[in-house]
Design a protein around this motif. Structure first.
Motif, PDB file in Angstrom:
ATOM      1  N   SER A  94       1.241  -1.488   0.472  1.00  0.00           N
ATOM      2  CA  SER A  94       0.012  -0.212   0.111  1.00  0.00           C
ATOM      3  C   SER A  94       1.019   1.045  -0.227  1.00  0.00           C
ATOM      4  O   SER A  94       0.776   2.360   0.411  1.00  0.00           O
ATOM      5  N   ALA A  95       2.034   1.236  -0.692  1.00  0.00           N
ATOM      6  CA  ALA A  95       3.196   2.846  -1.529  1.00  0.00           C
ATOM      7  C   ALA A  95       2.133   3.797  -1.923  1.00  0.00           C
ATOM      8  O   ALA A  95       0.966   3.579  -1.843  1.00  0.00           O
ATOM      9  N   ASP A  96       2.490   4.525  -0.660  1.00  0.00           N
ATOM     10  CA  ASP A  96       1.482   6.415  -1.652  1.00  0.00           C
ATOM     11  C   ASP A  96       2.914   7.003  -1.903  1.00  0.00           C
ATOM     12  O   ASP A  96       2.323   7.280  -3.355  1.00  0.00           O
ATOM     13  N   LYS A  97       4.451   7.125  -2.004  1.00  0.00           N
ATOM     14  CA  LYS A  97       4.863   7.169  -2.880  1.00  0.00           C
ATOM     15  C   LYS A  97       6.284   6.070  -2.806  1.00  0.00           C
ATOM     16  O   LYS A  97       6.617   5.512  -1.911  1.00  0.00           O
ATOM     17  N   ILE A  98       6.955   6.131  -4.107  1.00  0.00           N
ATOM     18  CA  ILE A  98       7.873   5.192  -4.626  1.00  0.00           C
ATOM     19  C   ILE A  98       9.090   5.441  -5.178  1.00  0.00           C
ATOM     20  O   ILE A  98       9.722   6.004  -5.535  1.00  0.00           O
ATOM     21  N   VAL A  99      10.032   5.030  -3.824  1.00  0.00           N
ATOM     22  CA  VAL A  99      11.533   5.668  -4.175  1.00  0.00           C
ATOM     23  C   VAL A  99      12.250   4.385  -4.991  1.00  0.00           C
ATOM     24  O   VAL A  99      12.384   3.109  -4.443  1.00  0.00           O
ATOM     25  N   ARG A 100      12.530   4.352  -6.042  1.00  0.00           N
ATOM     26  CA  ARG A 100      13.018   3.335  -6.826  1.00  0.00           C
ATOM     27  C   ARG A 100      14.317   3.085  -6.898  1.00  0.00           C
ATOM     28  O   ARG A 100      15.304   4.460  -7.464  1.00  0.00           O
ATOM     29  N   ILE A 101      15.405   2.458  -6.529  1.00  0.00           N
ATOM     30  CA  ILE A 101      16.671   2.174  -6.817  1.00  0.00           C
ATOM     31  C   ILE A 101      16.886   0.319  -7.771  1.00  0.00           C
ATOM     32  O   ILE A 101      15.730  -0.482  -7.291  1.00  0.00           O
ATOM     33  N   THR A 102      17.971   0.584  -7.754  1.00  0.00           N
ATOM     34  CA  THR A 102      18.729  -1.193  -7.847  1.00  0.00           C
ATOM     35  C   THR A 102      19.738  -1.834  -7.465  1.00  0.00           C
ATOM     36  O   THR A 102      19.842  -0.617  -6.760  1.00  0.00           O
ATOM     37  N   SER A 103      18.944  -3.166  -7.359  1.00  0.00           N
ATOM     38  CA  SER A 103      20.481  -3.883  -5.847  1.00  0.00           C
ATOM     39  C   SER A 103      22.078  -3.913  -6.731  1.00  0.00           C
ATOM     40  O   SER A 103      22.604  -4.811  -6.482  1.00  0.00           O
ATOM     41  N   ASP A 104      22.256  -3.156  -8.233  1.00  0.00           N
ATOM     42  CA  ASP A 104      23.739  -3.288  -8.366  1.00  0.00           C
ATOM     43  C   ASP A 104      24.157  -2.289  -7.526  1.00  0.00           C
ATOM     44  O   ASP A 104      25.271  -1.319  -8.689  1.00  0.00           O
ATOM     45  N   CYS A 105      24.456  -1.192  -7.032  1.00  0.00           N
ATOM     46  CA  CYS A 105      24.475   0.175  -6.373  1.00  0.00           C
ATOM     47  C   CYS A 105      24.371   0.098  -5.549  1.00  0.00           C
ATOM     48  O   CYS A 105      24.202   0.381  -4.338  1.00  0.00           O
ATOM     49  N   PRO A 106      25.965  -0.705  -4.460  1.00  0.00           N
ATOM     50  CA  PRO A 106      25.938  -1.422  -3.289  1.00  0.00           C
ATOM     51  C   PRO A 106      26.139  -0.099  -2.577  1.00  0.00           C
ATOM     52  O   PRO A 106      27.106  -0.081  -1.689  1.00  0.00           O
ATOM     53  N   ASN A 146       4.593   9.371  -7.347  1.00  0.00           N
ATOM     54  CA  ASN A 146       3.503   8.969  -6.789  1.00  0.00           C
ATOM     55  C   ASN A 146       2.622   7.862  -7.333  1.00  0.00           C
ATOM     56  O   ASN A 146       3.309   7.296  -8.414  1.00  0.00           O
ATOM     57  N   MET A 147       1.744   7.214  -6.376  1.00  0.00           N
ATOM     58  CA  MET A 147       0.954   5.267  -6.503  1.00  0.00           C
ATOM     59  C   MET A 147       0.807   6.243  -7.440  1.00  0.00           C
ATOM     60  O   MET A 147       0.510   5.065  -8.581  1.00  0.00           O
ATOM     61  N   GLU A 148      -0.017   7.087  -7.704  1.00  0.00           N
ATOM     62  CA  GLU A 148      -1.346   7.385  -8.517  1.00  0.00           C
ATOM     63  C   GLU A 148      -0.661   7.366 -10.525  1.00  0.00           C
ATOM     64  O   GLU A 148      -1.501   7.288 -11.240  1.00  0.00           O
ATOM     65  N   VAL A 149       0.881   8.195 -10.565  1.00  0.00           N
ATOM     66  CA  VAL A 149       1.621   8.005 -11.516  1.00  0.00           C
ATOM     67  C   VAL A 149       2.075   6.645 -12.153  1.00  0.00           C
ATOM     68  O   VAL A 149       2.237   6.094 -13.014  1.00  0.00           O
ATOM     69  N   LEU A 150       2.150   5.770 -10.857  1.00  0.00           N
ATOM     70  CA  LEU A 150       2.785   4.238 -11.188  1.00  0.00           C
ATOM     71  C   LEU A 150       1.525   3.360 -11.724  1.00  0.00           C
ATOM     72  O   LEU A 150       1.892   2.718 -12.830  1.00  0.00           O
ATOM     73  N   GLU A 151       0.447   3.766 -11.042  1.00  0.00           N
ATOM     74  CA  GLU A 151      -0.551   3.221 -11.436  1.00  0.00           C
ATOM     75  C   GLU A 151      -1.240   3.571 -12.986  1.00  0.00           C
ATOM     76  O   GLU A 151      -1.578   2.887 -13.917  1.00  0.00           O
TER      77      GLU A 151
END
Length: 281
Positions: A94-106, A146-151
């Motif tokens: 139930s996210a409102d805001k989503i931070v996106r990162i990738t797992s290859d950034c240690p 924002n979640m609305e944008v992701l939707e």
């Protein structure tokens, strides 16, 4: 209180360096690249929850197991449609805001994550990134939306580039529809590469961790920059690696191909492609 969730995409089937997120870092240590990412994101003051978005591939059971060891939730979905994976992960918690990162950034810097989140909230943006106007090192990239944008993106995005790279529907396809913010550093360090795509990148990261990790497990961007200034040879370890870019069209891809071809002194092939592009104008 907004539910700010960091979703980290991870898989073991990377084309250039398979299983890269499970490599040990520091070299010979008991901690993986993925675990470094998780521990650093947990240092954020604003992120409420972390979710690993991995694939349905059996090989990614290893990623799910590692995430659960650290008390992190996991969503599994399509390998190719990463956008749908993000949407599913966001719905899961139930996210409102989503931070996106990738797992290859240690080396991801929690202070930069927090600066990004703060800017996004204060400016009431739909999408905010520190990578569209490059000033941070490659490997400290992060974005929030924002979640609305992701939707909407999940519902309407159709192009392969939009599905694979998650956010191009926002900043490339509809840049005038959404309020887009940019986090830009005062100094330009975009020529530093501390992400993990190749063996050369891994060699560089092992060197960085050898110098910095023992004194500070959560060394930040400033310490990385100082290290590169004191030890300029480190940058040469992966200087031949080309950063993957997102191209909008065949023409953009051909222009990038010409650059790579010329770097290999294949000048006749480069000239041939340039002439073909000029003929189409």
């Amino acid at each position: 209180m907004k539910n700010i969730v960091c979703i980290i995409q991870a898989r073991t089937t990377s084309s250039r360096l398979p299983n890269k997120v499970l490599l040990p870092l520091p070299f010979g240590g008991g901690k993986t690249v993925l675990e470094n990412v998780l521990d650093r994101v947990k240092k954020s003051k604003y992120i409420n929850k972390i979710v690993i978005a991995t694939t349905n591939n059996e090989t990614d059971n290893l990623i799910e197991n590692k995430a659960k060891e650290h008390g992190v939730e996991v969503f599994r979905g399509s390998e190719d449609n990463v956008l749908s994976r993000y949407y599913g992960a966001a719905k899961l918690v139930s996210a409102d805001k989503i931070v996106r990162i990738t797992s290859d950034c240690p080396c991801i810097d929690p202070k930069i994550l927090d600066n990004l989140i703060k800017k996004h909230l204060e400016e009431k943006n739909d999408y905010t990134s520190n990578g569209l106007k490059r000033s941070y090192p490659h490997g400290l990239d992060c974005e929030i939306f924002n979640m609305e944008v992701l939707e909407e993106a999940n519902k309407k995005a159709k192009e392969k580039i939009e599905l694979e790279h998650v956010t191009p529907y926002i900043y490339k396809t509809n840049p005038n529809k959404f309020k887009i913010g940019h986090l830009v550093n005062k100094e330009d360090y975009h020529d530093i590469r501390i992400t993990l795509d190749t063996k050369e990148d891994y060699n560089l990261l092992c060197s960085v961790f050898d110098y910095l990790y023992e004194k500070d497990n959560y060394f930040d961007m400033n310490k990385i920059v100082v290290l590169f200034q004191k030890k300029p040879w480190i940058k040469a370890l992966n200087s031949n690696v080309e950063q993957k870019i997102v191209c909008n069209s065949l023409k953009e891809e051909l222009l990038e191909a010409i650059k790579l071809i010329k770097k290999q002194d294949l000048n006749r092939a480069g000239i041939f492609l340039e002439e073909k592009l000029n003929e189409e104008k």
